[in-house]
Design a protein around this motif. Structure first.
Motif, PDB file in Angstrom:
ATOM      1  N   ARG A 160      -3.585   4.794  -1.513  1.00 20.80           N
ATOM      2  CA  ARG A 160      -4.468   5.785  -0.913  1.00 20.80           C
ATOM      3  C   ARG A 160      -4.218   7.065  -1.685  1.00 20.80           C
ATOM      4  O   ARG A 160      -3.135   7.649  -1.603  1.00 20.80           O
ATOM      5  N   GLY A 182      -9.210   5.085  -1.220  1.00 15.90           N
ATOM      6  CA  GLY A 182      -8.323   3.946  -1.426  1.00 15.90           C
ATOM      7  C   GLY A 182      -8.698   3.229  -2.712  1.00 15.90           C
ATOM      8  O   GLY A 182      -9.872   2.938  -2.953  1.00 15.90           O
ATOM      9  N   SER A 208       0.849  -1.186   0.000  1.00 15.78           N
ATOM     10  CA  SER A 208       0.000   0.000   0.000  1.00 15.78           C
ATOM     11  C   SER A 208       0.886   1.237   0.000  1.00 15.78           C
ATOM     12  O   SER A 208       1.878   1.293   0.710  1.00 15.78           O
ATOM     13  N   ASP A 256       0.867   5.833  -0.505  1.00 14.40           N
ATOM     14  CA  ASP A 256       0.136   7.089  -0.563  1.00 14.40           C
ATOM     15  C   ASP A 256       0.587   7.837  -1.811  1.00 14.40           C
ATOM     16  O   ASP A 256       1.780   7.947  -2.081  1.00 14.40           O
TER      17      ASP A 256
END
Length: 187
Positions: free
Chosen positions: A112, A99, A42, A44
């Motif tokens: 995200r 997301g 994951s 950003d």
């Protein structure tokens, strides 16, 4: 004499209880060890004006890969497809901060997406997708023989019966010793 027998009996009971409690945690099959889904990376990323998510598709060596199908799945389950150009670039327009899951044939990344004002300080301006069948994502760990022993030990140490047994022993043994010493001094 009576006190030493009492002490021996307490130690034997605690030892037996500890062994019985830990056996349930240690007797699991290897198939039980792998019940968790693998973690998905994951990141950003900052959306540019117009809600555009920019990204690149590269191989394991970092070389841009063109003509790769990239699908984006929104939190609502909507799926949008794009293809990387000859320089590995792709983009999706009209996105909001949320997301998203991006997927190529060889992997999945959850990102995200943030507006410029709301993005955390270390957010990336573009998303990098590694598209390589030979790439193994993960962390280095000890050899499998060591890992299985460590994982069994972790399961044993987090087993509620084992923990209760250890705590009980930690309370019962000093109390028994104290009481045994008290009985000896009164004789």
């Amino acid at each position: 004499m009576r006190n030493s027998r009492l002490r021996n009996m307490i130690v034997r009971v605690v030892t037996a209880a500890t062994m019985v409690a830990s056996q349930g945690a240690l007797a699991q099959t290897p198939a039980d060890e792998n019940t968790q889904a693998p973690a998905v990376p994951s990141v950003d990323v900052i959306l540019s004006s117009g809600g555009v998510l920019h990204g690149y598709v590269v191989n394991g060596s970092g070389v841009p890969v063109g003509n790769v199908d990239v699908t984006l799945t929104s939190p609502a389950g909507e799926v949008v497809a794009a293809k990387s150009d000859e320089k590995g670039r792709f983009g999706f327009r009209g996105l909001q901060g949320a997301g998203y899951q991006l997927e190529t044939e060889h992997g999945v990344v959850v990102c995200r997406a943030w507006t410029a004002k709301a993005a955390p300080p270390k957010s990336a301006a573009t998303l990098l997708l590694v598209h390589d069948a030979e790439l193994a994502r993960g962390q280095w760990s000890a050899p499998p023989g060591v890992n299985s022993g460590v994982s069994r030990l972790k399961r044993a140490m987090t087993n509620p019966f084992f923990v209760a047994t250890v705590v009980g022993a930690a309370v019962a043994i000093p109390v028994a010793i104290h009481n045994a010493n008290k009985d000896d001094s009164s004789s």
